[in-house]
Design a protein around this motif. Structure first.
Motif, PDB file in Angstrom:
ATOM      1  N   ALA A   1       3.072   7.487 -14.355  1.00  0.00           N
ATOM      2  CA  ALA A   1       4.445   7.090 -14.266  1.00  0.00           C
ATOM      3  C   ALA A   1       4.677   7.976 -12.642  1.00  0.00           C
ATOM      4  CB  ALA A   1       5.256   7.831 -15.018  1.00  0.00           C
ATOM      5  N   HIS A   2       3.899   9.030 -12.534  1.00  0.00           N
ATOM      6  CA  HIS A   2       4.380   9.758 -11.187  1.00  0.00           C
ATOM      7  C   HIS A   2       3.753   9.161 -10.118  1.00  0.00           C
ATOM      8  CE1 HIS A   2       5.015  14.071 -13.602  1.00  0.00           C
ATOM      9  NE2 HIS A   2       6.092  13.223 -13.464  1.00  0.00           N
ATOM     10  N   ARG A   3       2.651   8.566 -10.225  1.00  0.00           N
ATOM     11  CA  ARG A   3       1.824   7.722  -9.385  1.00  0.00           C
ATOM     12  C   ARG A   3       2.951   6.457  -9.050  1.00  0.00           C
ATOM     13  NH1 ARG A   3      -3.613   9.618  -8.760  1.00  0.00           N
ATOM     14  NH2 ARG A   3      -4.051  11.288 -10.185  1.00  0.00           N
ATOM     15  N   LEU A   4       3.118   5.889 -10.087  1.00  0.00           N
ATOM     16  CA  LEU A   4       3.879   4.626  -9.882  1.00  0.00           C
ATOM     17  C   LEU A   4       5.196   4.871  -9.110  1.00  0.00           C
ATOM     18  CD1 LEU A   4       4.204   1.676 -10.497  1.00  0.00           C
ATOM     19  CD2 LEU A   4       5.017   2.355 -12.838  1.00  0.00           C
ATOM     20  N   ARG A   5       5.849   6.015  -9.495  1.00  0.00           N
ATOM     21  CA  ARG A   5       6.971   6.165  -8.809  1.00  0.00           C
ATOM     22  C   ARG A   5       6.957   6.527  -7.341  1.00  0.00           C
ATOM     23  NH1 ARG A   5       9.939  11.815 -10.831  1.00  0.00           N
ATOM     24  NH2 ARG A   5       8.180  12.473 -10.054  1.00  0.00           N
TER      25      ARG A   5
ATOM     26  N   SER B   1      11.658  -4.856   1.785  1.00  0.00           N
ATOM     27  CA  SER B   1      12.084  -3.399   1.348  1.00  0.00           C
ATOM     28  C   SER B   1      12.901  -3.731  -0.203  1.00  0.00           C
ATOM     29  CB  SER B   1      13.109  -2.650   2.197  1.00  0.00           C
ATOM     30  OG  SER B   1      13.875  -1.713   1.784  1.00  0.00           O
ATOM     31  N   LEU B   2      12.630  -2.624  -0.897  1.00  0.00           N
ATOM     32  CA  LEU B   2      13.161  -2.733  -2.320  1.00  0.00           C
ATOM     33  C   LEU B   2      14.417  -1.934  -2.460  1.00  0.00           C
ATOM     34  CD1 LEU B   2      10.187  -2.725  -4.563  1.00  0.00           C
ATOM     35  CD2 LEU B   2      11.309  -4.544  -3.748  1.00  0.00           C
TER      36      LEU B   2
ATOM     37  N   LEU C   1       6.374   3.017  -5.770  1.00  0.00           N
ATOM     38  CA  LEU C   1       7.695   2.195  -5.587  1.00  0.00           C
ATOM     39  C   LEU C   1       8.799   2.938  -4.726  1.00  0.00           C
ATOM     40  CD1 LEU C   1       7.982   1.553  -9.455  1.00  0.00           C
ATOM     41  CD2 LEU C   1       7.530  -0.165  -7.398  1.00  0.00           C
ATOM     42  N   GLN C   2       8.718   4.132  -4.579  1.00  0.00           N
ATOM     43  CA  GLN C   2       9.718   4.682  -3.678  1.00  0.00           C
ATOM     44  C   GLN C   2       9.528   4.508  -2.365  1.00  0.00           C
ATOM     45  OE1 GLN C   2       9.538   8.885  -5.178  1.00  0.00           O
ATOM     46  NE2 GLN C   2      11.551   8.633  -6.416  1.00  0.00           N
ATOM     47  N   GLN C   3       8.067   4.394  -2.004  1.00  0.00           N
ATOM     48  CA  GLN C   3       7.619   4.157  -0.498  1.00  0.00           C
ATOM     49  C   GLN C   3       8.162   2.682  -0.207  1.00  0.00           C
ATOM     50  OE1 GLN C   3       3.502   4.293  -0.687  1.00  0.00           O
ATOM     51  NE2 GLN C   3       3.096   6.443  -1.197  1.00  0.00           N
ATOM     52  N   GLN C   4       8.426   1.826  -1.145  1.00  0.00           N
ATOM     53  CA  GLN C   4       8.947   0.437  -0.852  1.00  0.00           C
ATOM     54  C   GLN C   4      10.617   0.400  -0.882  1.00  0.00           C
ATOM     55  OE1 GLN C   4       6.867  -2.692  -1.049  1.00  0.00           O
ATOM     56  NE2 GLN C   4       4.764  -1.656  -1.472  1.00  0.00           N
ATOM     57  N   GLY C   5      11.034   1.706  -1.079  1.00  0.00           N
ATOM     58  CA  GLY C   5      12.400   1.742  -0.982  1.00  0.00           C
ATOM     59  C   GLY C   5      13.009   1.528  -2.559  1.00  0.00           C
TER      60      GLY C   5
ATOM     61  N   SER D   1      -0.468  -0.907  -0.608  1.00  0.00           N
ATOM     62  CA  SER D   1       0.661  -1.512  -1.325  1.00  0.00           C
ATOM     63  C   SER D   1       1.777  -1.603  -0.319  1.00  0.00           C
ATOM     64  CB  SER D   1       1.324  -0.541  -2.632  1.00  0.00           C
ATOM     65  OG  SER D   1       1.956   0.359  -1.901  1.00  0.00           O
ATOM     66  N   ALA D   2       1.551  -1.267   1.012  1.00  0.00           N
ATOM     67  CA  ALA D   2       2.788  -1.349   1.849  1.00  0.00           C
ATOM     68  C   ALA D   2       2.888  -2.599   2.391  1.00  0.00           C
ATOM     69  CB  ALA D   2       2.091  -0.214   3.108  1.00  0.00           C
ATOM     70  N   PRO D   3       4.040  -2.827   2.434  1.00  0.00           N
ATOM     71  CA  PRO D   3       4.537  -4.175   2.842  1.00  0.00           C
ATOM     72  C   PRO D   3       4.055  -4.603   4.203  1.00  0.00           C
ATOM     73  CG  PRO D   3       6.506  -2.803   2.672  1.00  0.00           C
ATOM     74  CD  PRO D   3       5.177  -2.013   1.991  1.00  0.00           C
TER      75      PRO D   3
END
Ligand code: ZN
Length: 335
Positions: A169-173, A112-113, A176-180, A103-105
């Motif tokens: 939810a934890h995995r998704l969080r 960046s998000l 998404l946090q990795q993307q900022g 998922s890394a851009p």
């Protein structure tokens, strides 16, 4: 859990997010396949893969067994009486990283998000079953009054929907946090029950979320398989006014459905949505009271043994989080 023995029926009447309408006749299978074939790309690939003896993870081939269960849901929605149990403490299990890099851009600076807010709503609560009086209390959802919350469903072996939703939810969080992105959860096993569905919506509103996803797994009948994304219908009554979020929520839902299918290799529901993986509903407080783009995803059917094998797999849940994350990221980049 006791739940499994006490309610062997194909539908979980305690789950307000169960199928909103009766299943389709097996006679409609050709239509399902035809509609599914219209969905390009990943789904077509999945069908081919499935035909070649792949994961066996899809729903489009299911015959739709167990006729006659749907009316019980329609006549007795969300009684909240069943306990899904599941006090398991693994809801905070660390997130696997094996697929995170996917998922890394490509250029994290450009994509960046930073400053974007995503609210994740893990459906139900691990200990709702200990607070039936509280969760059965009716709350105003604008169009109706409905139970504060429900226990959710579980697999036949007792893996609860609440455990599933919190883990995803934890995995998704993390993704998404990795993307900022700034990520908030509506509950994180940090409260005895709930939140109530109205509060779940208001948490997203108060956060001025750019996107909200409510995570669930369904409690349908054996043979009913696959995921579906629930979109808000247009309602304008009482405190509910979804007119401004219907269109962006549909965009969000379509992106999540496509990416979820591709990331997990599973197909859209074979029992609702006519093969599209999309269902619009006007009876869910969590959607009706939202003022920001929001969808629900039912990741699979916990009561089907093949779907349950996926839902209970940590590796599959990581793929599920990956797919949801990619859909949200695509939505945020386009909005
Ligand atoms: Zn649910």
């Amino acid at each position: 859990m006791s739940y499994a023995g006490s309610n062997p029926g194909p539908f979980d009447p305690s789950d307000p997010f169960g199928p909103p309408r009766p299943r389709r006749s097996p006679l409609r299978r050709p239509l399902t396949v035809a509609l599914a074939a219209l969905v390009p790309g990943a789904l077509l690939g999945w069908l081919v893969y499935e035909a070649l003896g792949g994961t066996g993870s899809g729903g489009a081939n299911g015959p739709g067994a167990g006729a006659g269960a749907a009316p019980s849901v329609l006549s007795s929605p969300a009684n909240g009486a069943d306990s899904a149990g599941g006090a398991g403490g693994d809801g905070k299990t660390g997130v696997g990283t094996s697929t995170a890099s996917a998922s890394a851009p490509a250029g994290s600076g450009a994509t960046s998000l930073q400053g974007r807010v995503v609210v994740i709503d893990p459906g139900h609560n691990l200990t709702n079953y200990r607070h039936t009086t509280d969760i059965n209390r009716k709350v105003d959802i604008g169009t109706n009054r409905k139970e504060c919350d429900t226990t959710g469903t579980s697999t036949n072996s007792g893996y609860s929907e609440a455990e599933f939703t919190l883990d995803v939810a934890h995995r998704l969080r993390a993704l998404l946090q990795q993307q900022g992105a700034t990520v908030r959860l509506t509950q994180d096993a940090d409260r005895p029950y709930g939140p109530c569905v109205d509060e779940r919506a208001r948490i997203g509103n108060a956060a001025h979320a750019d996107a909200v996803v409510s995570i669930h797994a369904d409690g349908a009948g054996a043979g009913q398989r696959g995921f579906h994304v629930i979109l808000p219908g247009a309602v304008h009554e009482g405190a509910a006014d979804t007119r401004a979020i219907v269109a962006p929520s549909k965009d969000l839902g379509k992106l999540i459905a496509g990416d979820f299918s591709r990331a997990t290799g599973t197909s859209p529901s074979n029992y609702v949505g006519d093969g599209t993986g999309l269902v619009t509903r006007e009876d869910l407080g969590g959607l009706n009271l939202s003022t920001v783009p929001k969808v629900f995803i039912e990741c699979g059917n916990m009561r089907d043994t093949k779907d349950a094998a996926l839902l209970t797999s940590g590796a599959w849940r990581q793929k599920a989080a990956q797919g949801i994350s990619e859909g949200i990221v695509s939505f945020l980049h386009g909005s």
